[in-house]
Write a protein that holds these residues in place. Structure first.
Motif, PDB file in Angstrom:
ATOM      1  N   GLY A  79      28.711  24.495  41.616  1.00 41.03           N
ATOM      2  CA  GLY A  79      29.259  25.867  41.522  1.00 41.03           C
ATOM      3  C   GLY A  79      30.398  25.918  40.911  1.00 41.03           C
ATOM      4  O   GLY A  79      31.124  25.101  40.995  1.00 41.03           O
ATOM      5  N   MET A  80      30.397  27.791  40.682  1.00 43.51           N
ATOM      6  CA  MET A  80      32.135  27.951  40.496  1.00 43.51           C
ATOM      7  C   MET A  80      32.261  28.544  41.896  1.00 43.51           C
ATOM      8  O   MET A  80      31.315  29.772  42.236  1.00 43.51           O
ATOM      9  N   LEU A  81      33.492  28.563  41.864  1.00 45.19           N
ATOM     10  CA  LEU A  81      34.044  29.321  43.514  1.00 45.19           C
ATOM     11  C   LEU A  81      35.206  29.547  43.274  1.00 45.19           C
ATOM     12  O   LEU A  81      36.023  28.892  42.777  1.00 45.19           O
ATOM     13  N   ILE A  82      35.367  30.851  43.153  1.00 44.42           N
ATOM     14  CA  ILE A  82      36.814  31.652  42.113  1.00 44.42           C
ATOM     15  C   ILE A  82      37.390  32.223  43.734  1.00 44.42           C
ATOM     16  O   ILE A  82      36.414  33.851  43.999  1.00 44.42           O
ATOM     17  N   GLU A  83      37.963  32.247  44.471  1.00 46.80           N
ATOM     18  CA  GLU A  83      38.241  32.926  45.482  1.00 46.80           C
ATOM     19  C   GLU A  83      40.265  32.991  46.144  1.00 46.80           C
ATOM     20  O   GLU A  83      40.853  32.196  45.328  1.00 46.80           O
ATOM     21  N   ALA A  84      40.317  34.246  46.682  1.00 44.14           N
ATOM     22  CA  ALA A  84      42.209  34.517  46.415  1.00 44.14           C
ATOM     23  C   ALA A  84      41.932  33.604  47.842  1.00 44.14           C
ATOM     24  O   ALA A  84      42.034  33.059  48.809  1.00 44.14           O
ATOM     25  N   ALA A  85      43.781  32.991  47.685  1.00 46.42           N
ATOM     26  CA  ALA A  85      44.468  32.000  48.513  1.00 46.42           C
ATOM     27  C   ALA A  85      44.424  32.605  49.984  1.00 46.42           C
ATOM     28  O   ALA A  85      44.455  33.603  49.812  1.00 46.42           O
ATOM     29  N   PRO A  86      43.548  31.924  51.161  1.00 46.70           N
ATOM     30  CA  PRO A  86      43.914  32.424  52.796  1.00 46.70           C
ATOM     31  C   PRO A  86      45.490  33.485  52.268  1.00 46.70           C
ATOM     32  O   PRO A  86      45.846  32.602  52.700  1.00 46.70           O
ATOM     33  N   GLY A  87      45.312  33.889  53.251  1.00 50.16           N
ATOM     34  CA  GLY A  87      46.862  35.114  53.878  1.00 50.16           C
ATOM     35  C   GLY A  87      47.372  35.709  52.140  1.00 50.16           C
ATOM     36  O   GLY A  87      48.888  36.155  52.620  1.00 50.16           O
ATOM     37  N   LEU A  88      47.082  35.639  50.765  1.00 49.65           N
ATOM     38  CA  LEU A  88      47.599  36.146  50.139  1.00 49.65           C
ATOM     39  C   LEU A  88      47.203  37.779  50.651  1.00 49.65           C
ATOM     40  O   LEU A  88      45.824  38.641  50.203  1.00 49.65           O
ATOM     41  N   ARG A  89      48.411  38.618  50.410  1.00 45.47           N
ATOM     42  CA  ARG A  89      48.290  40.559  50.237  1.00 45.47           C
ATOM     43  C   ARG A  89      48.128  40.926  49.717  1.00 45.47           C
ATOM     44  O   ARG A  89      49.285  41.035  48.811  1.00 45.47           O
ATOM     45  N   ILE A  90      47.479  41.422  48.786  1.00 42.30           N
ATOM     46  CA  ILE A  90      47.194  41.586  47.519  1.00 42.30           C
ATOM     47  C   ILE A  90      46.708  43.120  47.131  1.00 42.30           C
ATOM     48  O   ILE A  90      45.568  42.684  48.077  1.00 42.30           O
ATOM     49  N   PRO A  91      47.035  43.972  47.156  1.00 38.47           N
ATOM     50  CA  PRO A  91      45.565  45.298  46.563  1.00 38.47           C
ATOM     51  C   PRO A  91      44.286  44.236  45.840  1.00 38.47           C
ATOM     52  O   PRO A  91      44.432  43.428  45.461  1.00 38.47           O
ATOM     53  N   ALA A  92      43.359  45.096  46.342  1.00 37.74           N
ATOM     54  CA  ALA A  92      42.105  44.032  46.260  1.00 37.74           C
ATOM     55  C   ALA A  92      41.945  44.085  44.313  1.00 37.74           C
ATOM     56  O   ALA A  92      41.048  43.381  43.850  1.00 37.74           O
ATOM     57  N   VAL A  93      42.917  45.141  43.746  1.00 38.88           N
ATOM     58  CA  VAL A  93      42.494  46.134  42.873  1.00 38.88           C
ATOM     59  C   VAL A  93      42.647  44.366  41.754  1.00 38.88           C
ATOM     60  O   VAL A  93      42.724  44.408  40.553  1.00 38.88           O
ATOM     61  N   TRP A  94      44.269  43.887  41.955  1.00 38.16           N
ATOM     62  CA  TRP A  94      44.758  43.032  41.149  1.00 38.16           C
ATOM     63  C   TRP A  94      44.346  41.690  41.379  1.00 38.16           C
ATOM     64  O   TRP A  94      43.885  40.917  40.731  1.00 38.16           O
ATOM     65  N   ILE A  95      43.144  40.964  42.531  1.00 35.98           N
ATOM     66  CA  ILE A  95      42.280  39.887  43.075  1.00 35.98           C
ATOM     67  C   ILE A  95      41.573  40.072  41.518  1.00 35.98           C
ATOM     68  O   ILE A  95      41.645  39.156  41.408  1.00 35.98           O
ATOM     69  N   GLU A  96      40.607  41.560  41.903  1.00 39.74           N
ATOM     70  CA  GLU A  96      39.847  41.300  41.560  1.00 39.74           C
ATOM     71  C   GLU A  96      39.391  41.430  40.143  1.00 39.74           C
ATOM     72  O   GLU A  96      39.059  40.712  39.028  1.00 39.74           O
ATOM     73  N   ALA A  97      40.690  42.107  39.115  1.00 35.84           N
ATOM     74  CA  ALA A  97      41.353  41.557  38.138  1.00 35.84           C
ATOM     75  C   ALA A  97      41.483  40.214  38.211  1.00 35.84           C
ATOM     76  O   ALA A  97      41.445  39.315  36.871  1.00 35.84           O
ATOM     77  N   ALA A  98      42.441  39.253  38.600  1.00 37.20           N
ATOM     78  CA  ALA A  98      42.664  37.861  38.386  1.00 37.20           C
ATOM     79  C   ALA A  98      41.580  37.502  38.537  1.00 37.20           C
ATOM     80  O   ALA A  98      41.036  36.518  37.288  1.00 37.20           O
ATOM     81  N   ARG A  99      39.975  37.944  39.633  1.00 33.49           N
ATOM     82  CA  ARG A  99      39.011  36.914  39.472  1.00 33.49           C
ATOM     83  C   ARG A  99      37.992  37.128  37.861  1.00 33.49           C
ATOM     84  O   ARG A  99      37.846  36.059  37.610  1.00 33.49           O
ATOM     85  N   LYS A 100      38.482  38.802  37.519  1.00 33.40           N
ATOM     86  CA  LYS A 100      37.417  38.311  36.360  1.00 33.40           C
ATOM     87  C   LYS A 100      37.869  37.452  35.062  1.00 33.40           C
ATOM     88  O   LYS A 100      37.235  36.595  33.952  1.00 33.40           O
TER      89      LYS A 100
END
Ligand code: GDP
Ligand code: MG
Length: 708
Positions: free
Chosen positions: A543-564
């Protein structure tokens, strides 16, 4: 576990330990509908048992429904039986699909597997038994159609025992088989009941009470040796689980029926043994004995295994006790709609209680809704009730959007959230374009499709905002046929439909990473950000897996926006715009944008989407096509014609097995060659083939299809 009795009542007056929530599961044509009718009849709910062949049953009314097991009209019934309250729950359709079977089985506490005495173990029987075993569901086997020529109880039991159901033990045996099926021999009590000889075994049309009491008698001499052998097999099996029976077994003492009943109940609940009964759906007696067995051997909600849930806050796994004083938790196992009450969520309450008007949380979508009404399901009518509690099966009408409380949703106390395992929705493999006939139909179609999809999670709909057309996808041609027919029949939408097409997917063959620098004016504000991501092919079926690289330290809001943003880029592949699948996307970096608020999120989303598009267009996309597993059972005489029909279309035969009455063929074939196959097969086999095709996996499409 001993049933708990103190102060335990469900919303009605039934003490919870007298309740049995069960389903009848069967391969198509094994007699599930006829048997259900007979059970209703003997429990006094229907003066005359309906007949499938006369089209008078309560639960089936469309041919298409029977062929495919798609539940169009919801049917669950409550029967009172000798002090017990048996809720017969009609599990939802699409039982061909593993994940759906597991889910529907989770609403039950126990099951009756109906198996045809002539055809024996069939493909769906195997799927169903395996799913029951996986979910830890106690069960009985009912070998039906013992009145038909060729019926063979012991050989069906052997098939089960040496196949999918090793714990099966006979608690009855037939008195004669086929045309000479005369009655039922009880191996626990060692007596026999014969059907009255003066009445021919009619499927339906007789009044209740017509059938004179079956005569209780001694087991006929000629059948005694076999009955004794089967009983000692049963006792031997019980001895494995029960020390005191073991002692009697070793000393040769007679084990009393009472002791057998107690030990067998325990062994059935612990999944060690599966009692097997026999009979015919055309007689009252076997149905009565089956209800006795449901009471004697299947669990009450107290004894049943409640599913494991996850507390979203802590991530810890818990099992809530089936107790009304626990926090409320429940699982929606199907939905339907009703002209008076709108959408109804058929719900199994696992713990706690719920009052009409109460507020509950849909843990998946995190939306809180109000319970407008609670209905108990009485025969095929709904009866409003003020409350539902642990062990109950009720229909709920909820405020809010149809996406809340859909099939598979967990509903719970907002103060104590819990999430039961969410279901994996089967892959749609076919789609059809739907167009409104006139402008006034447009609005109707939108809401009707929404209602259909809410009711059937295997349907998906996509609206093309440019053309105003809808694309509906589902599990097969027939599935879409039923859905589009319902659009016009039930929702009055006048539509034009295109030809069904294969729902292709795309995937990537190499990994690509990219950093997208973003510097633009959005809403009059200069926005600068950057997103770096890698797309790589994942294993088939991942299937489709979108995840942040381990150790990436960025506020969740930006990760969420990038994921979208990435997810939107992955919705259309580079080959021909089909959704991408089997991809692992890793967010490597997000540069915190200049600017703030919603616009800054939009900037990150846009950067991620551009980044995703760059990667997909450089990662050598290929087209994937759905390949189906085709299973056909045919009488011997039509084997050649059936095999030819499969191979001439490019299907691969995978196995051919002898089954009672013919051959069982398994094959794999791309969905694209299966359009019209059901019709061709019907005419090639004079309608004698039983056919099912279910999604197997996606495979790379040949160059002739993908144009690569
Ligand atoms: P379902 O597909 O499992 O719901 O099966 P149905 O109840 O629709 O039955 C399929 C066919 O088998 C119908 O023609 C029934 O009349 C027939 N049938 C069902 N039960 C029996 C039975 O016990 N004996 C015989 N002889 N026929 C049966
Ligand atoms: Mg049926």
């Amino acid at each position: 576990m001993a049933p708990e009795t103190s102060g335990s009542e469900n919303s009605g007056s039934a003490p919870l330990d007298a309740v049995r929530n069960i389903g009848i599961l069967a391969h198509i044509d094994a007699g599930k509908t006829s048997l259900t009718e007979r059970l209703l009849h003997v429990a006094g709910l229907r003066p005359v048992a309906g007949g499938v062949d006369e089209g008078t049953t309560a639960t089936d009314y469309l041919d298409i429904e029977r062929e495919r097991g798609i539940t169009v009209k919801a049917a669950s019934v409550n029967l009172g039986w000798k002090g017990c309250f048996i809720h017969l729950i009609d599990t939802p359709g699409h039982v061909d699909f593993g994940a759906e079977v597991d889910r529907s089985i989770r609403a039950l506490d126990g099951a009756v597997l109906a198996v045809c005495g002539v055809a024996g173990v069939q493909s769906r029987t195997e799927v169903l038994i395996a799913a029951c075993a996986k979910s830890g569901l106690p069960r009985l086997v009912f070998v039906n159609k013992m009145d038909r020529r060729g019926a063979d109880f012991l050989s069906v039991l052997d098939d089960l025992r040496f196949g999918v159901e090793p714990g099966v033990v006979a608690v009855q045996m037939p008195w004669g088989e086929g045309e000479s099926f005369k009655g039922i021999i009880d191996l626990i009590r060692m007596d026999a009941r014969r059907f009255s000889e003066d009445l021919p075994p009619l499927p339906s049309g007789r009044e209740r009470g017509d059938e004179p009491a079956e005569l209780l008698c001694a087991i006929p001499e000629d059948l005694l040796p076999r009955a004794e052998k089967l009983r000692s097999f049963l006792v031997e099996k019980l001895a494995d689980h029960d020390l005191s029976i073991m002692e009697d077994f070793l000393t040769g003492a007679m084990v009393s029926p009472e002791r057998i009943l107690v030990a067998l109940r325990r062994a059935t609940l612990s999944l060690s043994l599966v009692p097997a009964l026999c009979g015919t759906a055309f007689r009252d007696l076997p149905a009565m004995l089956l209800l006795d067995a449901v009471r004697d051997f299947l669990p009450s909600p107290f004894e049943a295994a409640t599913p494991e849930g996850v507390e979203p806050k802590t991530g810890s796994k818990v099992r809530r006790r089936p107790d009304r004083h626990e926090s409320f938790s429940a699982l929606v196992f199907k939905t339907s709609s009703d002209p008076q009450n709108g959408r109804l969520c058929w719900t199994r309450v696992w713990s706690g209680s719920l009052q009409a008007g109460g507020r509950i949380l849909d843990s998946q979508s995190k939306v809180i809704v109000r319970t407008k009404k609670i209905f108990s399901i009485q025969a095929d009518k709904l009866e409003e009730t003020p409350e539902a509690a642990a062990g109950d099966i009720v229909a709920l009408s909820l405020s809010g959007a149809p996406s809340v409380g859909g099939s598979g949703a967990t509903l719970c106390d907002p103060a104590h959230p819990l999430l039961y395992e969410s279901m994996r929705v089967p892959e749609p493999v076919v789609s059809v374009v739907i167009e409104p006939r006139t402008a006034s139909d447009t609005a109707k179609i939108g809401s009707a499709l929404e209602a259909l999809v809410a009711e059937d999670s295997a349907l998906r709909v996509f609206e093309d905002p440019q053309t105003g057309r809808y694309e509906l996808s589902g599990l097969g041609e027939l599935h879409l046929e039923v859905a589009t027919e319902r659009l016009s029949r039930e929702y009055g939408a006048r539509i034009r439909t295109g030809n069904p097409r294969v729902a292709y997917r795309e995937t990537l063959t190499v990994a690509v990473s990219h950093r997208e620098e973003f510097d633009r004016d959005i809403g009059g504000e200069r926005m600068r950000t950057a997103v770096e991501a890698e797309l790589a092919p994942g294993p088939r079926g991942s299937g489709m897996l979108i995840e942040a690289a381990p150790g990436l330290r960025i506020p969740a809001v930006w990760i969420e926006a990038a994921r979208k943003g990435l997810s939107s880029a992955l919705s259309a592949g580079p080959v021909s715009g089909h959704p991408l699948d089997d991809i692992r996307a890793t967010i490597r970096d997000v540069q915190v944008p200049t600017g703030s608020g919603r616009l800054a999120e939009v900037a990150v989303e846009a950067a991620a989407s551009l980044c995703g598009r760059y990667c997909t267009s450089h990662a050598k996309g290929i087209l994937l096509e759905p390949v189906m597993r085709v299973e056909v059972e045919v009488p011997e005489a039509f084997f050649g014609a059936t095999a030819a029909a499969i191979t001439s279309r490019g299907g691969r035969l995978e196995s051919v097995d002898d089954v009672q009455g013919g051959k069982s063929i398994a094959a794999a074939a791309p969905m694209r060659v299966l359009f019209g196959f059901a019709t061709e097969l019907r005419s090639a086999t004079e309608g004698r083939a039983v056919f099912q095709a279910r999604f197997f996996r996606f495979e790379p499409a040949p160059p002739s299809i993908s144009g690569t």
